[in-house]
Structure formats: structure tokens, C-alpha cells
Scaffold this motif. Structure first.
Motif, PDB file in Angstrom:
ATOM      1  N   UNK A   1       0.835  -1.207   0.000  1.00  0.00           N
ATOM      2  CA  UNK A   1       0.000   0.000   0.000  1.00  0.00           C
ATOM      3  C   UNK A   1       0.870   1.257   0.000  1.00  0.00           C
ATOM      4  N   UNK A   2       1.965   1.219   0.750  1.00  0.00           N
ATOM      5  CA  UNK A   2       2.878   2.378   0.802  1.00  0.00           C
ATOM      6  C   UNK A   2       3.503   2.623  -0.569  1.00  0.00           C
ATOM      7  N   UNK A   3       3.879   1.504  -1.217  1.00  0.00           N
ATOM      8  CA  UNK A   3       4.459   1.638  -2.553  1.00  0.00           C
ATOM      9  C   UNK A   3       3.438   2.213  -3.535  1.00  0.00           C
ATOM     10  N   UNK A   4       2.187   1.754  -3.432  1.00  0.00           N
ATOM     11  CA  UNK A   4       1.143   2.231  -4.337  1.00  0.00           C
ATOM     12  C   UNK A   4       0.862   3.722  -4.103  1.00  0.00           C
ATOM     13  N   UNK A   5       0.859   4.127  -2.828  1.00  0.00           N
ATOM     14  CA  UNK A   5       0.640   5.544  -2.503  1.00  0.00           C
ATOM     15  C   UNK A   5       1.761   6.403  -3.075  1.00  0.00           C
ATOM     16  N   UNK A   6       3.003   5.917  -2.936  1.00  0.00           N
ATOM     17  CA  UNK A   6       4.154   6.666  -3.474  1.00  0.00           C
ATOM     18  C   UNK A   6       4.056   6.790  -4.986  1.00  0.00           C
ATOM     19  N   UNK A   7       3.656   5.691  -5.659  1.00  0.00           N
ATOM     20  CA  UNK A   7       3.519   5.731  -7.121  1.00  0.00           C
ATOM     21  C   UNK A   7       2.449   6.726  -7.551  1.00  0.00           C
ATOM     22  N   UNK A   8       1.288   6.697  -6.830  1.00  0.00           N
ATOM     23  CA  UNK A   8       0.203   7.615  -7.172  1.00  0.00           C
ATOM     24  C   UNK A   8       0.609   9.076  -6.938  1.00  0.00           C
ATOM     25  N   UNK A   9       1.383   9.301  -5.858  1.00  0.00           N
ATOM     26  CA  UNK A   9       1.846  10.667  -5.588  1.00  0.00           C
ATOM     27  C   UNK A   9       2.771  11.172  -6.690  1.00  0.00           C
ATOM     28  N   UNK A  10       3.648  10.277  -7.163  1.00  0.00           N
ATOM     29  CA  UNK A  10       4.547  10.646  -8.258  1.00  0.00           C
ATOM     30  C   UNK A  10       3.756  10.918  -9.528  1.00  0.00           C
ATOM     31  N   UNK A  11       2.753  10.081  -9.804  1.00  0.00           N
ATOM     32  CA  UNK A  11       1.915  10.267 -10.988  1.00  0.00           C
ATOM     33  C   UNK A  11       1.169  11.593 -10.903  1.00  0.00           C
ATOM     34  N   UNK A  12       0.684  11.932  -9.726  1.00  0.00           N
ATOM     35  CA  UNK A  12      -0.027  13.185  -9.522  1.00  0.00           C
ATOM     36  C   UNK A  12       0.906  14.378  -9.746  1.00  0.00           C
ATOM     37  N   UNK A  13       2.122  14.237  -9.264  1.00  0.00           N
ATOM     38  CA  UNK A  13       3.097  15.323  -9.431  1.00  0.00           C
ATOM     39  C   UNK A  13       3.415  15.548 -10.897  1.00  0.00           C
ATOM     40  N   UNK A  14       3.575  14.442 -11.644  1.00  0.00           N
ATOM     41  CA  UNK A  14       3.874  14.569 -13.079  1.00  0.00           C
ATOM     42  C   UNK A  14       2.716  15.253 -13.813  1.00  0.00           C
ATOM     43  N   UNK A  15       1.480  14.844 -13.486  1.00  0.00           N
ATOM     44  CA  UNK A  15       0.320  15.445 -14.168  1.00  0.00           C
ATOM     45  C   UNK A  15       0.154  16.901 -13.794  1.00  0.00           C
ATOM     46  N   UNK A  16       0.440  17.222 -12.531  1.00  0.00           N
ATOM     47  CA  UNK A  16       0.362  18.625 -12.100  1.00  0.00           C
ATOM     48  C   UNK A  16       1.364  19.480 -12.862  1.00  0.00           C
ATOM     49  N   UNK A  17       2.544  18.939 -13.029  1.00  0.00           N
ATOM     50  CA  UNK A  17       3.595  19.656 -13.772  1.00  0.00           C
ATOM     51  C   UNK A  17       3.173  19.858 -15.219  1.00  0.00           C
ATOM     52  N   UNK A  18       2.558  18.838 -15.823  1.00  0.00           N
ATOM     53  CA  UNK A  18       2.105  18.946 -17.212  1.00  0.00           C
ATOM     54  C   UNK A  18       1.048  20.021 -17.366  1.00  0.00           C
ATOM     55  N   UNK A  19       0.114  20.051 -16.394  1.00  0.00           N
ATOM     56  CA  UNK A  19      -0.949  21.071 -16.436  1.00  0.00           C
ATOM     57  C   UNK A  19      -0.350  22.460 -16.349  1.00  0.00           C
ATOM     58  N   UNK A  20       0.617  22.622 -15.438  1.00  0.00           N
ATOM     59  CA  UNK A  20       1.258  23.940 -15.285  1.00  0.00           C
ATOM     60  C   UNK A  20       1.971  24.356 -16.564  1.00  0.00           C
ATOM     61  N   UNK A  21       2.640  23.411 -17.221  1.00  0.00           N
ATOM     62  CA  UNK A  21       3.328  23.703 -18.480  1.00  0.00           C
ATOM     63  C   UNK A  21       2.338  24.068 -19.578  1.00  0.00           C
ATOM     64  N   UNK A  22       1.237  23.342 -19.624  1.00  0.00           N
ATOM     65  CA  UNK A  22       0.231  23.597 -20.653  1.00  0.00           C
ATOM     66  C   UNK A  22      -0.405  24.977 -20.460  1.00  0.00           C
ATOM     67  N   UNK A  23      -0.610  25.400 -19.226  1.00  0.00           N
ATOM     68  CA  UNK A  23      -1.231  26.692 -18.959  1.00  0.00           C
ATOM     69  C   UNK A  23      -0.350  27.865 -19.400  1.00  0.00           C
ATOM     70  N   UNK A  24       0.914  27.615 -19.600  1.00  0.00           N
ATOM     71  CA  UNK A  24       1.836  28.688 -20.028  1.00  0.00           C
ATOM     72  C   UNK A  24       1.946  28.807 -21.549  1.00  0.00           C
ATOM     73  N   UNK A  25       1.271  27.917 -22.304  1.00  0.00           N
ATOM     74  CA  UNK A  25       1.345  27.979 -23.774  1.00  0.00           C
ATOM     75  C   UNK A  25       0.402  29.055 -24.306  1.00  0.00           C
ATOM     76  N   UNK A  26       0.688  29.573 -25.539  1.00  0.00           N
ATOM     77  CA  UNK A  26      -0.132  30.612 -26.180  1.00  0.00           C
ATOM     78  C   UNK A  26      -1.536  30.091 -26.447  1.00  0.00           C
TER      79      UNK A  26
END
Length: 465
Positions: A425-450
Motif C-alpha cells: 500500500x505504501x508503494x502504491x501511494x508513493x507511485x500515485x503521488x509521483x503520478x499526480x506530481x507529473x500530471x500537475x507539472x504537465x498542467x502547469x506547463x500547458x497553462x503557459x502555452x499561447x
């Protein structure tokens, strides 16, 4: 009174006592069909003992009337004494009949009611040791604080109480003493000789009954010694015939060993199963099943209208191992009452010659009972029984150790599984947190496009209109 034309219906000789206590008891019937009980001394030394029944009757009758009991009427007849012949049922028989009909609570209530009458006997005073008491019961200790009666019929056992509707009559008061005897000893003998002399009465909680009557375990031990001393007082130097064998037959071949061997063999040959109905347990609703080398493995049919089942695994003392009791409904059979001793409900030390196991209520719809058991019958002596008790305790201890080990293994397994689950369960939580961080970063990058900025401006204008 003329008794010359009487017919003897029954005769009994109490000749294994001292000469002063040896009597002949007869049940006689005259030409009018009236019966009476006649007690006659067997020897001249016994005249005073038999004649003393008249004085005992005279003293006991008023005491008993005060608590709702009655004395069997006595009258002198030369050197003999005549007693009424009473028809009816003894209290012992009545109580047993209640147990057979599964009315244990009613039987217990009646027994307690009788004991309360004994405890309420008049003329009670603090116990005082006398030389007469020591001669009959020994120098018993710890009686000083007990209430006692000086008109003490110690033989108020249930067998000696005749029941006729609401009238309870004492039919035998031969063993009445005119010196202080603890009232609790009278009660002890009633309980002891009823509760501890037949397996069917094991449905009573013996310890609870003694406690209710106010008799402690220590007092029971004292009373037991008093009883033994009393029995020795009856025989004294007289040697009963049953005890003469060893003294007069040295060097004879010990045939009893062969008899015992045969009894053991037969005891392990069959078991008897009783199926009770509204009339209770009885022979006509029982079936014998053959034991092979002391073992039974099979399924038996349960007759219709069976309420409860009683299992008599063998004839004799020894050991019984219950491996399985199960009904065809899927319900496991359970021994609810037994006159054996067990530590785990599986192995039983059978310390009675006719062991009985009560399975209780038959499950609704049950038509068959599967039984797997094995018995080993041994000689009825303390050495053998102690050996079996030791085996029982050893087996029980070993079984408990194994159960403890299994429980520890189970707990360790569950703990390991819990730790492994937690790790996953700890491993799964860590994986989901990493996945969430990656998607958050993608959203932030996309919001900066023209393109995103133009889309957001478009939506704002549209929402205003």
C-alpha cells in the motif's frame, strides 16, 4: 394385637453389623391384606437398639411436625417393633422421574425445599463435642461454630422419605442419636447420597448445590471422615463376609483377574445410544452398536421424535477419546453433560462403571449422527485410574501446546501479511503521488502555452455574454 396369621412377603437380614445393631426386617401381610414392617434383633445384644426405635419415634415426631414432615408410626411388638407399611413413591424415585422427563429445575426446587425443612428443625444449638459423638463419628475438628440438633436422625436421605401427595413421611429413623450432631451433616448426607451415587444425577451442579446449602469444601472433607467413622462404628470388630476373602483364602488362584479381564473385553465390545422423547431416556428407545477393538467409526440413524441423545460409550472405567460428533445438518455435536473428567472436551477419563455422555438437543431436521470414538476400559482400581488420569493430563497438555503453537503461527502469518500489505500500500501511494506530481507539472506547463492563454481569454469573454 394378634399377628399369628401373617404371611412374610419380604425379609432382609442386616447381619454385617455389630451384634448390637444386627436386625431382621420383614414385610408382613395379615389375612385382611394389611401390611406392616417388623424389625427384630438378631441377637440379645441388639434388643436395646430395636426397642430404642420407640423412643426415637416419640422424640422425632413433634420436631418433624413443626417443619411439615411426618414420622412413620411405630409400636412395640414384644422384642420387635412394628412400623407402618406405606404405599407410594420415595423422594429419590420421584426426583429421578423428574430428571427422566427433563424437569431438572423442578427436581432441584423440590430437593432444596426438603433441605430447607431439615435446616429449620427445632431445638438447634451451637455444637458441643461429647464422648458419645466421638465414639460414633470420631474426634472431628472445626464443628464448634455449627448449629446442631440433639434429636439427630442422620439418615434423612431421599430414599427414606415416602411421598404421598403433599405428605412427606420418614420411613426409617433407626440411626437417630440423642446428642448434638451438626445440622449441616444431615444435609451433607442427603446431598451426597443423592447427587453422587448415580450418573443420571450429574445434570445437577454438585458444587453449586453444596454452596447453596452453606457447606464448604473443607466441611465436606470433615463430614466425609465422620461418615467413614460412622460406618466403622457399625461393624467395629465384626468382619463383613465381603471382606473375609483375603483373610481366609491365602494361596488361592486369583480368578478375579480372569473375571476382570473378561469384563474389560466385554466393556469394549459395544456402546449404547439412547434417543429420548417426551417420556425421557429408556431402554426401548436405545440401540447397541458394536465396537471394533474399542473403536466406532460410522453414522447412525436418529429415530423420529427424538429430543435428545445420550451416548453410553462402553461398560467400565477407563478413557474415551471423542474424535467427531456431527449431525447431517452440518451442526457439530457437543457433549453438554458427562460423568467423566475432561480437560479439552475430547479426551474423557471415565471414573464411573457406566459412563454417560449427554449430547443435548438434536438440531432441527437432523436424521443422522456421525460418531468417531475409541475407548479403553481398565480395571476399577486407583492405580489404573491414576495412570489414565496422568495420560489424560499429558495428552491434554500436549494438545494445548500444539494449539498454542498453531495460534502463534497464525498470528505470525497474519502479522507478516499485514506488514506485506502495508508495504504494498505504501508503494502504491508513493507511485500515485509521483503520478499526480507529473500530471500537475504537465498542467502547469500547458497553462503557459499561447494556445491555452487564448482559450482562457475566449472562455472569459463568452461567460460575460
Amino acid at each position: 394385637m394378634n399377628h399369628t396369621t401373617e404371611e412374610i412377603l419380604y425379609i432382609k437380614y442386616a447381619n454385617e453389623r455389630n451384634r448390637e445393631f444386627a436386625v431382621r426386617t420383614e414385610i408382613l401381610e395379615n389375612i385382611d391384606g394389611k401390611r406392616s414392617v417388623k424389625k427384630t434383633p438378631l441377637y440379645p445384644e441388639g434388643k436395646a437398639h430395636v426397642a430404642g426405635l420407640m423412643e426415637k419415634y416419640r422424640r422425632l415426631e413433634p420436631d418433624y411436625e413443626k417443619v411439615g414432615l411426618f414420622c412413620n408410626r411405630a409400636e412395640a411388638d414384644g422384642e420387635s417393633v412394628r412400623l407402618e407399611y406405606l404405599m407410594g413413591e420415595s423422594m429419590e424415585e420421584y426426583l429421578d422421574a423428574l430428571l427422566n422427563r427433563k424437569k431438572k429445575e423442578e427436581a432441584e426446587k423440590l430437593l432444596k425445599q426438603y433441605i430447607e425443612k431439615i435446616q429449620a428443625l427445632p431445638g438447634q444449638e451451637s455444637f458441643c463435642m461429647t464422648e458419645d459423638f466421638k465414639e460414633v463419628f470420631g474426634d472431628a475438628k472445626g464443628l464448634e461454630t455449627m448449629a446442631s440438633v440433639s434429636n439427630a436422625n442422620i439418615d434423612m436421605v431421599c430414599q427414606n422419605v415416602m411421598m404421598d401427595e403433599n405428605r412427606w413421611t420418614m420411613i426409617d429413623y433407626e440411626w437417630t442419636f440423642f446428642f448434638p450432631v451438626p445440622t449441616a451433616f444431615l444435609v451433607y448426607r442427603v446431598l451426597h447420597y443423592y447427587l453422587e451415587t448415580h450418573g443420571k444425577r450429574s445434570v445437577f451442579n454438585k458444587e453449586a448445590m453444596y454452596t447453596w446449602a452453606g457447606i464448604t469444601k473443607e466441611e465436606r472433607e470433615v463430614f466425609h471422615e465422620m461418615e467413614q467413622h460412622f460406618q466403622r462404628h457399625l461393624t467395629s470388630e465384626h468382619v463383613p463376609m465381603r471382606e473375609m476373602y483375603g483373610a481366609i483364602s491365602p494361596g488361592t488362584y486369583p480368578v478375579h483377574h480372569l473375571v476382570t479381564k473378561e469384563q474389560i473385553r466385554r466393556g469394549q465390545e459395544r456402546m449404547q445410544v439412547f434417543f429420548s422423547d417426551e417420556k425421557g431416556f429408556r431402554e426401548e428407545r436405545s440401540v447397541y452398536y458394536r465396537l471394533e477393538n474399542g473403536e466406532f467409526h460410522g453414522t447412525i440413524e436418529i429415530p423420529e421424535h427424538t429430543d435428545e441423545i445420550r451416548l453410553d460409550p462402553c461398560d467400565g472405567m477407563g478413557l474415551c477419546q471423542i474424535e467427531e460428533l456431527s449431525f447431517d445438518t452440518g451442526t457439530m455435536g457437543e457433549i453438554v453433560v458427562s460423568d467423566g473428567i475432561t480437560g479439552d472436551g475430547e479426551a474423557y477419563l471415565m471414573n464411573a462403571p457406566d459412563p454417560q455422555f449427554y449430547l443435548g438437543k438434536v438440531p432441527k431436521g437432523a436424521k443422522k449422527l456421525t460418531i468417531h470414538l475409541r475407548v479403553v476400559v481398565t480395571e476399577a482400581d486407583s492405580v489404573k485410574i491414576n495412570e489414565f488420569a496422568g495420560k489424560l493430563l499429558a495428552n491434554g497438555e500436549e494438545r494445548l501446546k500444539k494449539q498454542k503453537e498453531k495460534q502463534q503461527q497464525k498470528e505470525a502469518r497474519l502479522k507478516q501479511e499485514a506488514e506485506e500489505n502495508f508495504s504494498r500500500q505504501a508503494e502504491e501511494i508513493a507511485r500515485l503521488q509521483m503520478e499526480l506530481a507529473r500530471k500537475t507539472e504537465k498542467i502547469e506547463q500547458m497553462e503557459q502555452t499561447k494556445v491555452w492563454k487564448l482559450y482562457r481569454k475566449y472562455r472569459t469573454i463568452r461567460e460575460r455574454n
